[in-house]
Write a protein that holds these residues in place. Structure first.
Motif, PDB file in Angstrom:
ATOM      1  N   GLU B 583      -9.595  23.851  25.710  1.00 52.60           N
ATOM      2  CA  GLU B 583      -8.600  24.056  24.654  1.00 52.60           C
ATOM      3  C   GLU B 583      -7.409  24.840  25.192  1.00 52.60           C
ATOM      4  N   HIS B 584      -7.720  25.892  25.987  1.00 52.91           N
ATOM      5  CA  HIS B 584      -6.666  26.714  26.561  1.00 52.91           C
ATOM      6  C   HIS B 584      -5.718  25.840  27.395  1.00 52.91           C
ATOM      7  N   CYS B 585      -6.307  25.000  28.237  1.00 52.15           N
ATOM      8  CA  CYS B 585      -5.516  24.135  29.103  1.00 52.15           C
ATOM      9  C   CYS B 585      -4.689  23.151  28.282  1.00 52.15           C
ATOM     10  N   ALA B 586      -5.315  22.571  27.256  1.00 52.48           N
ATOM     11  CA  ALA B 586      -4.616  21.587  26.428  1.00 52.48           C
ATOM     12  C   ALA B 586      -3.450  22.241  25.691  1.00 52.48           C
ATOM     13  N   ARG B 587      -3.665  23.494  25.247  1.00 56.72           N
ATOM     14  CA  ARG B 587      -2.603  24.177  24.518  1.00 56.72           C
ATOM     15  C   ARG B 587      -1.410  24.437  25.439  1.00 56.72           C
ATOM     16  N   VAL B 588      -1.700  24.906  26.652  1.00 52.57           N
ATOM     17  CA  VAL B 588      -0.614  25.185  27.603  1.00 52.57           C
ATOM     18  C   VAL B 588       0.197  23.922  27.880  1.00 52.57           C
ATOM     19  N   LEU B 589      -0.499  22.788  27.985  1.00 56.32           N
ATOM     20  CA  LEU B 589       0.187  21.542  28.320  1.00 56.32           C
ATOM     21  C   LEU B 589       0.738  20.835  27.085  1.00 56.32           C
ATOM     22  N   GLY B 590       0.421  21.370  25.894  1.00 53.99           N
ATOM     23  CA  GLY B 590       0.901  20.732  24.680  1.00 53.99           C
ATOM     24  C   GLY B 590       0.234  19.397  24.406  1.00 53.99           C
ATOM     25  N   VAL B 591      -1.027  19.276  24.814  1.00 50.11           N
ATOM     26  CA  VAL B 591      -1.752  18.030  24.548  1.00 50.11           C
ATOM     27  C   VAL B 591      -2.641  18.246  23.330  1.00 50.11           C
ATOM     28  N   ALA B 592      -2.451  17.439  22.308  1.00 47.69           N
ATOM     29  CA  ALA B 592      -3.193  17.638  21.075  1.00 47.69           C
ATOM     30  C   ALA B 592      -4.565  16.983  21.124  1.00 47.69           C
ATOM     31  N   GLN B 593      -4.723  15.966  21.956  1.00 48.91           N
ATOM     32  CA  GLN B 593      -5.961  15.202  21.960  1.00 48.91           C
ATOM     33  C   GLN B 593      -6.812  15.603  23.150  1.00 48.91           C
ATOM     34  N   TRP B 594      -7.910  16.315  22.876  1.00 48.14           N
ATOM     35  CA  TRP B 594      -8.773  16.720  23.988  1.00 48.14           C
ATOM     36  C   TRP B 594     -10.220  16.789  23.533  1.00 48.14           C
ATOM     37  N   ARG B 595     -11.116  16.683  24.489  1.00 51.60           N
ATOM     38  CA  ARG B 595     -12.544  16.858  24.238  1.00 51.60           C
ATOM     39  C   ARG B 595     -13.124  17.674  25.375  1.00 51.60           C
ATOM     40  N   GLY B 596     -14.001  18.614  25.070  1.00 51.17           N
ATOM     41  CA  GLY B 596     -14.649  19.415  26.101  1.00 51.17           C
ATOM     42  C   GLY B 596     -16.125  19.095  26.173  1.00 51.17           C
ATOM     43  N   ALA B 597     -16.798  19.695  27.158  1.00 50.13           N
ATOM     44  CA  ALA B 597     -18.247  19.551  27.333  1.00 50.13           C
ATOM     45  C   ALA B 597     -18.704  18.103  27.308  1.00 50.13           C
ATOM     46  N   MET B 598     -17.917  17.243  27.957  1.00 46.87           N
ATOM     47  CA  MET B 598     -18.261  15.818  27.960  1.00 46.87           C
ATOM     48  C   MET B 598     -19.204  15.521  29.110  1.00 46.87           C
ATOM     49  N   LYS B 599     -20.321  14.881  28.817  1.00 49.44           N
ATOM     50  CA  LYS B 599     -21.210  14.401  29.869  1.00 49.44           C
ATOM     51  C   LYS B 599     -20.655  13.072  30.390  1.00 49.44           C
ATOM     52  N   PRO B 600     -21.064  12.664  31.621  1.00 50.91           N
ATOM     53  CA  PRO B 600     -20.552  11.396  32.158  1.00 50.91           C
ATOM     54  C   PRO B 600     -20.704  10.228  31.185  1.00 50.91           C
ATOM     55  N   ALA B 601     -21.883  10.136  30.540  1.00 48.14           N
ATOM     56  CA  ALA B 601     -22.096   9.023  29.602  1.00 48.14           C
ATOM     57  C   ALA B 601     -21.158   9.143  28.411  1.00 48.14           C
ATOM     58  N   GLY B 602     -20.879  10.402  28.017  1.00 48.95           N
ATOM     59  CA  GLY B 602     -19.980  10.621  26.893  1.00 48.95           C
ATOM     60  C   GLY B 602     -18.568  10.141  27.222  1.00 48.95           C
ATOM     61  N   LYS B 603     -18.147  10.358  28.480  1.00 53.81           N
ATOM     62  CA  LYS B 603     -16.814   9.905  28.878  1.00 53.81           C
ATOM     63  C   LYS B 603     -16.712   8.386  28.810  1.00 53.81           C
ATOM     64  N   ILE B 604     -17.791   7.718  29.267  1.00 50.94           N
ATOM     65  CA  ILE B 604     -17.780   6.255  29.209  1.00 50.94           C
ATOM     66  C   ILE B 604     -17.715   5.794  27.762  1.00 50.94           C
ATOM     67  N   ALA B 605     -18.522   6.434  26.920  1.00 45.85           N
ATOM     68  CA  ALA B 605     -18.534   6.046  25.506  1.00 45.85           C
ATOM     69  C   ALA B 605     -17.154   6.234  24.894  1.00 45.85           C
ATOM     70  N   PHE B 606     -16.490   7.317  25.297  1.00 47.45           N
ATOM     71  CA  PHE B 606     -15.157   7.576  24.768  1.00 47.45           C
ATOM     72  C   PHE B 606     -14.182   6.487  25.204  1.00 47.45           C
ATOM     73  N   LEU B 607     -14.253   6.102  26.489  1.00 44.21           N
ATOM     74  CA  LEU B 607     -13.366   5.045  26.991  1.00 44.21           C
ATOM     75  C   LEU B 607     -13.640   3.732  26.262  1.00 44.21           C
ATOM     76  N   GLU B 608     -14.917   3.525  25.938  1.00 42.31           N
ATOM     77  CA  GLU B 608     -15.297   2.315  25.216  1.00 42.31           C
ATOM     78  C   GLU B 608     -14.635   2.302  23.829  1.00 42.31           C
ATOM     79  N   GLU B 609     -14.653   3.498  23.185  1.00 44.03           N
ATOM     80  CA  GLU B 609     -14.000   3.612  21.874  1.00 44.03           C
ATOM     81  C   GLU B 609     -12.523   3.251  21.977  1.00 44.03           C
ATOM     82  N   LEU B 610     -11.872   3.797  23.014  1.00 38.47           N
ATOM     83  CA  LEU B 610     -10.448   3.502  23.203  1.00 38.47           C
ATOM     84  C   LEU B 610     -10.243   1.999  23.360  1.00 38.47           C
ATOM     85  N   LYS B 611     -11.147   1.370  24.124  1.00 38.85           N
ATOM     86  CA  LYS B 611     -11.016  -0.054  24.394  1.00 38.85           C
ATOM     87  C   LYS B 611     -11.155  -0.842  23.095  1.00 38.85           C
ATOM     88  N   ILE B 612     -12.135  -0.448  22.273  1.00 39.24           N
ATOM     89  CA  ILE B 612     -12.339  -1.153  21.012  1.00 39.24           C
ATOM     90  C   ILE B 612     -11.125  -0.993  20.118  1.00 39.24           C
TER      91      ILE B 612
END
Lengths: 54, 733
Positions: B583-612
């Motif tokens: 969150e600290h990093c996202a705030r400094v960069l002004g990025v509103a969309q972020w997720r933390g504590a993502m496991k590798p499988a979670g990242k894939i699932a997230f990319l899948e959501e974006l794709k859908i």
């Protein structure tokens, strides 16, 4: 025009000679290090006698 | 301590009893280096030959078997200021080298034939307009056939083979219409020559081959250049291990030479070269390259350690083994494999164009023949006209349209520090609309740096740096790096796990932990404000300082993110790190969309959501935990400092401390794709003009030659526009 029968094959033979020369230079690795070849020509290690020209 | 270096895995023995070793040399930057290196090595007894390739910065040394220890070469080079790294040429590079030589040979033959045939053809064209005798014309045509037929049989092989492969797989690529066009043009020309006709198309066929071979050779040459550069970098960065024998003597080997069961020493400040189990020692290690987690964990004998973990405090003895039961690594490899299998194969623009183009052209040619037959022309005339259609549409421009842009764009990417891993990466990067960044090591620098540098008095900083130079501790290295040009303090002594001390100006100076510098209270206060930061204390008499060390953001991270957002990219940060750190990093960069504590499988699932949701995302990440996401994403970029598994999974790799190359990779790719489309349109327009001429039977060999070379030059010139770089500086200006 019969002179063409001699001249044209002669011209082709000269061109083919160039092609053969290119193939030979390619085979002997002269295109493996183009940038090196460009600067190696400036080194004069064959004059100073020191080092070993290889 | 003189170190034993084991290079045996890299030495290759030839049948004549000579041994060869290839070394990638770092620091070769001027012509004088060639003489320096070769002369210095020439004086080594026992060495038969040393030759530096200045283009690839690789050194080949040769000696007769058993008479020489190659470690001497590395030592000698380091004496004169060059670092050399052993290097194993991988098979793909060898295959490419042979392919390049073959293409160059084909190109030479095609070039020879094209120039000589053009000489004869121009005479015929000029003669047809004036007073050439039929005998002379036949003589010239026969001569052309004599040159072109063997030349085409040799130089056409790259096209014929590739077309044959495609046809065997029951598909069509660009080489199918090319091969068909060449073969038909030559067959027709021979028949016309036998019939004493006025026109033959020998020149068109061979010129087509020459242009296309030129394009193909340039494409391959660019790929080879990138690959040679990348594998040199890999050799420079190849992890080195200290292998211990039973007696405890250390031998330096590259990590690839390690076998399971070897015992290695991992000193403080080093990254573990292999996976293993700690058998002796206690230390804190930083797993951020593996999990993205910036909080350090402590390891004791029996604990697992992964390749890429940074060892902070104490020396560790590690028994190398594939960390079995390590759910992390196994899981990641399984996920990468799964992601690669599930990913739909990207169909390249050129193949799509070929698939559309081939049937249209072939049907047009057939209909031309049929049309002329129906309207009462002779069979011979109808077929000649139909073949003229095939020749004029022969996809010279179309086949050059995309490779030419590819070459120029790959060159532009190379100059801005982006290396392509996969050939279709440019096209995929161009379609991306969402950028997903990993945090640790990608948005932040891979190595920690001092966060509060401006708060510390420069003279204090200089003293601290002099102490820090005596230590291998990663935090000390950050302090030393922040003050370049300082010299190591005399008599500096390091207490492992505690710090460094030395006497400076008669007063003892200490750099290290809270207890070591008697700064426990101050440490507690700073920690209270920010629990994540790593601290290093300094005391010189009454002067004290506390260095706050953290993984800082890359200097241009926010500029890059702003510029990317201005171009309409949607930005996400996905990290395996703790949510509050993200969150600290996202705030400094002004990025509103972020997720933390993502496991590798979670990242894939997230990319899948974006794709859908219909987005095409580029994943930018460095860690082992990012590797599955990199493989799964539509396109992917990894920094050169990333883990090897991540780099292997990524489409492109970028160099340097700046994040700008990722942005430039996207803009250059977009521009390249736009130019590819323009070129396809140019080729299409050319065909719209040329085909009606051919159908109506107005195409002579002269028109065919002019139209084909004209269109090829047009698309090539247009491709050169991809050179101009849409750089970040221009974008922000």
């Amino acid at each position: 025009m019969t002179i063409l029968v001699i001249l044209v094959p002669l011209a082709l033979a000269l061109g083919a000679l160039g092609l053969v020369a290119f193939m030979w230079s390619l085979r002997s690795g002269q295109y493996d290090d183009l940038e090196g070849a460009a600067v190696r020509v400036l080194s004069d290690d064959d004059i100073s006698g020191r080092g070993s020209p290889r | 301590m003189a170190l034993n270096v084991d290079l045996s895995t890299y030495v290759r023995y030839h049948d004549d009893g000579t041994a060869h070793l290839e070394l990638a040399v770092d620091g070769v930057d001027c012509a004088a280096c060639i003489g320096d290196i070769e002369n210095a090595l020439g004086r080594l007894p026992g060495l038969a030959r040393a030759r530096l390739n200045y283009t690839t910065h690789r050194l080949t040394v040769e000696w007769s078997k058993g008479a020489f220890d190659p470690a001497g070469v590395i030592e000698r080079l380091s004496c004169i200021g060059y670092r050399a790294y052993p290097f194993a040429i991988d098979d793909s590079e060898d295959i490419d080298a042979r392919q390049a030589r073959w293409l160059l040979r084909c190109l030479a033959v095609a070039g020879f034939a094209a120039t000589n045939v053009m000489l004869l053809s121009i005479s015929v064209w000029a003669g047809n307009a004036s007073d050439i005798t039929p005998e002379t014309r036949d003589f010239f045509h026969w001569l052309s056939a004599l040159i072109v037929l063997p030349a085409a049989a040799f130089a056409g092989q790259p096209f014929f083979r590739s077309a044959g492969r495609a046809l065997r797989l029951r598909s069509v690529n660009m080489d199918v219409p090319i091969s068909l066009g060449i073969v038909l043009a030559l067959t027709m020309s021979v028949i016309e020559t036998v019939r004493h006709a006025e026109h033959a198309y020998f020149d068109s066929a061979v010129m087509l081959m020459f242009f296309l071979l030129l394009g193909r050779y340039c494409d391959l040459a660019m790929r080879r250049k990138t690959r040679a550069f990348a594998s040199n970098l890999a050799a420079f960065r190849a992890p080195v291990a200290m292998r211990l024998d039973v007696a405890g003597n250390a031998t330096m080997v590259t990590a690839t030479a390690l076998a399971a069961g070897d015992v290695i020493l991992v000193r403080p400040g080093e990254r573990a070269p292999a996976d293993g189990i700690v058998i002796l020692g206690h230390s804190e290690i930083d797993d951020s390259l593996i999990t993205g987690e910036t909080m350090r964990r402590s390891v004791d004998p029996g604990g697992e350690i992964h390749a890429g973990s940074m060892n902070f405090d104490g020396a560790l003895r590690v028994r190398v083994c594939a960390v079995a039961g390590s759910t992390l690594l196994d899981g990641i490899e399984r996920l990468v494999e799964l992601a690669i299998n599930q990913k739909a194969r990207y169909q390249r623009l050129a193949d799509r164009a070929a698939r559309l183009y081939a049937p249209i052209v072939h049907v047009t040619a057939l209909m031309t023949a049929a049309g002329w037959l129906l309207s009462g022309a002779s069979l011979h005339d109808s077929i000649v006209t139909a073949i003229a259609v095939l020749i004029i549409t022969c996809p010279c421009a179309l086949a050059l349209a995309i490779p030419a842009v590819q070459v120029v764009a790959a060159g532009a990417l190379f100059r801005s520090g982006v290396l392509l891993n996969s050939a279709d990466a440019i096209e995929r990067l161009a379609e991306v609309d969402t950028i997903v960044f990993d945090k640790t090591g990608t948005l932040t620098m891979p190595e920690p740096s001092i966060a509060n540098i401006s708060m510390i008095d420069p003279s204090t900083r200089l003293l601290a740096a002099r102490l820090a130079l005596a230590s291998h501790h990663p935090l000390a290295r950050a302090i030393a790096a922040a003050t370049p040009g300082s010299t190591v303090a005399d008599g500096a002594q390091e207490t492992p796990g505690q710090g460094v001390r030395a006497e400076i100006n008669g007063v003892e100076a200490r750099l290290g932990s809270a207890d070591f510098c008697a700064l426990a209270d101050d440490f507690g206060r700073v920690r209270g404000e920010d629990p994540e930061v790593s601290l290093m204390g300094f005391r010189h008499g009454e002067v004290t300082a506390i260095f706050e060390v953290r993984q800082a953001l890359r200097a241009d991270a926010s500029v890059v993110i702003d510029a990317a957002r201005a171009l309409g990219f949607s930005i996400w940060i996905l990290s395996g790190d703790r949510p509050d750190a993200v969150e600290h990093c996202a705030r400094v960069l002004g990025v509103a969309q972020w997720r933390g504590a993502m496991k590798p499988a979670g990242k894939i699932a997230f990319l899948e959501e974006l794709k859908i949701a219909g987005h095409k995302a580029v994943m930018v990440g460095d860690g082992l935990n990012d590797a599955p996401a990199l493989a799964a994403a539509y396109a992917s970029i990894s920094p050169i400092t990333g883990s090897q598994i991540a780099q292997a999974a990524a489409d492109t790799v970028f160099l340097g401390d700046s994040l700008a190359p990722t942005f430039e990779a996207l803009t250059i790719s977009r521009r390249a794709r736009a130019i590819m489309w323009q070129n396809l349109w140019l080729a299409g327009i050319y065909n719209c003009i040329a085909v009606p001429l051919a159908i109506t039977g107005h195409v002579t060999p002269l028109i065919a030659a002019a139209a084909m070379s004209g269109s090829s030059i047009l698309v090539t010139a247009n491709a050169l526009r991809a050179r101009s770089l849409h750089s970040l500086r221009k974008a922000s200006a």
